[in-house]
Design an enzyme around this catalytic site. Structure first.
Site, PDB file in Angstrom:
ATOM      1  N   ASP A   1      58.955  24.055  29.398  1.00 32.25           N
ATOM      2  CA  ASP A   1      59.435  23.734  27.906  1.00 32.25           C
ATOM      3  C   ASP A   1      58.202  23.017  27.328  1.00 32.25           C
ATOM      4  O   ASP A   1      57.152  22.837  28.020  1.00 32.25           O
ATOM      5  CB  ASP A   1      60.523  22.374  28.375  1.00 32.25           C
ATOM      6  CG  ASP A   1      61.449  22.038  27.283  1.00 32.25           C
ATOM      7  OD1 ASP A   1      62.633  22.406  27.478  1.00 32.25           O
ATOM      8  OD2 ASP A   1      61.022  21.492  26.428  1.00 32.25           O
TER       9      ASP A   1
ATOM     10  N   ARG B   1      65.104   8.814  16.087  1.00 30.69           N
ATOM     11  CA  ARG B   1      64.425   9.285  16.956  1.00 30.69           C
ATOM     12  C   ARG B   1      62.767   8.555  16.948  1.00 30.69           C
ATOM     13  O   ARG B   1      62.346   8.137  17.964  1.00 30.69           O
ATOM     14  CB  ARG B   1      64.168  10.817  17.147  1.00 30.69           C
ATOM     15  CG  ARG B   1      65.624  11.043  17.858  1.00 30.69           C
ATOM     16  CD  ARG B   1      65.523  12.873  17.695  1.00 30.69           C
ATOM     17  NE  ARG B   1      66.697  13.237  18.408  1.00 30.69           N
ATOM     18  CZ  ARG B   1      66.777  14.653  18.542  1.00 30.69           C
ATOM     19  NH1 ARG B   1      65.844  15.303  18.302  1.00 30.69           N
ATOM     20  NH2 ARG B   1      68.015  14.875  18.993  1.00 30.69           N
TER      21      ARG B   1
HETATM   22  C1  LIG Z   1      68.881  22.458  23.492  1.00 31.93           C
HETATM   23  S1  LIG Z   1      67.598  22.394  24.908  1.00 31.93           S
HETATM   24  C2  LIG Z   1      68.381  23.875  25.781  1.00 31.93           C
HETATM   25  C3  LIG Z   1      68.337  23.831  27.329  1.00 31.93           C
HETATM   26  C4  LIG Z   1      68.608  25.036  28.036  1.00 31.93           C
HETATM   27  N1  LIG Z   1      67.923  26.267  27.944  1.00 31.93           N
HETATM   28  C5  LIG Z   1      70.215  25.268  27.800  1.00 31.93           C
HETATM   29  O1  LIG Z   1      70.523  26.302  27.343  1.00 31.93           O
HETATM   30  O2  LIG Z   1      70.950  24.353  28.320  1.00 31.93           O
HETATM   31  C6  LIG Z   1      66.549  23.122  23.957  1.00 31.93           C
HETATM   32  C7  LIG Z   1      65.178  22.854  24.621  1.00 31.93           C
HETATM   33  O3  LIG Z   1      63.906  23.785  23.941  1.00 31.93           O
HETATM   34  C8  LIG Z   1      62.783  23.043  23.933  1.00 31.93           C
HETATM   35  N2  LIG Z   1      62.090  23.464  22.940  1.00 31.93           N
HETATM   36  C9  LIG Z   1      61.895  23.237  21.589  1.00 31.93           C
HETATM   37  N3  LIG Z   1      60.993  23.904  20.931  1.00 31.93           N
HETATM   38  C10 LIG Z   1      60.132  24.555  21.964  1.00 31.93           C
HETATM   39  C11 LIG Z   1      58.912  25.293  21.810  1.00 31.93           C
HETATM   40  N4  LIG Z   1      58.369  25.684  20.542  1.00 31.93           N
HETATM   41  N5  LIG Z   1      58.512  25.781  23.120  1.00 31.93           N
HETATM   42  C12 LIG Z   1      59.287  25.564  23.998  1.00 31.93           C
HETATM   43  N6  LIG Z   1      60.333  24.907  24.278  1.00 31.93           N
HETATM   44  C13 LIG Z   1      60.644  24.404  23.308  1.00 31.93           C
HETATM   45  C14 LIG Z   1      63.278  21.592  23.790  1.00 31.93           C
HETATM   46  O4  LIG Z   1      62.422  20.764  24.391  1.00 31.93           O
HETATM   47  C15 LIG Z   1      64.464  21.448  24.486  1.00 31.93           C
HETATM   48  O5  LIG Z   1      64.416  21.127  26.093  1.00 31.93           O
END
Ligand SMILES: C[S@@+](CC[C@H](N)C(=O)[O-])C[C@H]1O[C@@H](n2cnc3c(N)ncnc32)[C@H](O)[C@@H]1O
Length: 288
Positions: free
Chosen positions: A154, A53
């Site tokens: 996000d 990445r």
């Molecule tokens: C695997 S995705 C899950 C998306 C959705 N909630 C679902 O269940 O399909 C995890 C998301 O969490 C976000 N994320 C990771 N760390 C974070 C943080 N500290 N604050 C807010 N979002 C975060 C990532 O950018 C990513 O888009």
């Protein structure tokens, strides 16, 4: 078959394809930095993923040395590159109506509530989750102004841009009914064949903004009837998860619901939340 390239181009190609060195110390530093900035815990076995990445980002910047990249980042705590660093290291896997059992629960809850029904989708990724919530609420409550609102956030600004654009491949919408497809999406034509776009009438009910769940105060327009925080806690350690859950408490209306991902268990973490259904939580009675 090998093509002969002019000198400048072949050295550029070499630079683009040669494997760069990522030392143990550099990998550990990257892990510390993403933990400090986003709370994300990266295990040793994620090393190849981290390399793949970040190397893309280095190449975009014309860099061929992870040490140099880290030095640029760390030289300035406000460097815009920090956001690109975070965007590179988040995992954004999502889907329309993922963990489908939550949506009938949301619809039933919304039907029983008075006033504007407000939802915060706290890890919205590329938008499939907040639009699934919006479709459920539009189907259940209609689209009269002031009846409901979805607030989606996000940490990753790149996925939020995609979410805001609302353009998806039609084959990503297999879990939607024909009626939902027709009501809430426009089909692309010509060069946009195979793509769909969320209709403005639905998009108007969904606001997107960056929010880092590590922040001590969330800049969100609570309190909410429901919070979706699904499949993001798995990236955090226990202390971070507990701190985030406690910050959710004043942001939920009485009898509001908190939706978790399939492998996330919040009632084991804090006393403030109790299980109400399959990976659905509410404030514990003595706390609400
Ligand atoms: C695997 S995705 C899950 C998306 C959705 N909630 C679902 O269940 O399909 C995890 C998301 O969490 C976000 N994320 C990771 N760390 C974070 C943080 N500290 N604050 C807010 N979002 C975060 C990532 O950018 C990513 O888009």
């Amino acid at each position: 078959m090998t093509a002969t390239l002019p000198n400048g181009q072949s050295s550029l190609l070499m630079q683009m394809t040669q494997r760069l060195a990522l030392s143990d110390a550099q990998f550990r530093r990257i892990c510390q930095l993403i933990y400090q900035r986003a709370g994300i815990v990266l295990a040793d076995h994620k090393r190849d993923m981290v390399y793949n990445r970040l190397v893309r980002r280095l190449r975009q910047l014309g860099l061929d040395d992870f040490g140099r990249y880290l030095a640029i980042l760390e030289a300035n705590q406000d460097n815009a590159e920090w956001q690109a660093f975070i965007n590179s290291l988040t995992t954004n896997l999502t889907a329309f109506f993922r963990e489908a059992h939550h949506f009938p629960t949301l619809a039933e809850h919304a039907k029983r509530r008075q006033g504007e029904y407000r939802v915060w989708c706290a890890a919205a990724s590329t938008g499939e989750e907040p639009y699934s919530i919006a479709i459920t609420l539009a189907d259940t409550l209609g689209t009269a102004p002031g009846r409901w609102k979805v607030f989606a956030s996000d940490i990753d600004t790149e996925v939020l841009n995609k979410a805001q654009n609302g353009v998806y491949r039609q084959d990503e919408l297999k879990t939607l009914s024909q009626q939902q497809l027709q009501h809430y999406f426009m089909r692309g034509t010509g060069p946009h064949n195979g793509l769909v776009r969320v209709r403005q009438e639905l998009a108007n009910y969904v606001d997107f903004t960056p929010v880092n769940l590590l922040d001590k105060n969330y800049n969100v327009p609570g309190p909410f009837d429901a919070i979706f925080c699904r499949n993001v806690m798995i990236y955090f350690d226990k202390t971070t998860q507990q701190e985030i859950l406690r910050r959710f408490v004043p942001l939920l209306k009485p009898d509001g619901l908190l939706f978790a991902g399939h492998s996330e268990n919040f009632s084991n973490l804090v006393r403030e939340f109790s299980l109400r259904g399959q990976t659905v939580y509410a404030l514990s009675k003595d706390k609400s």
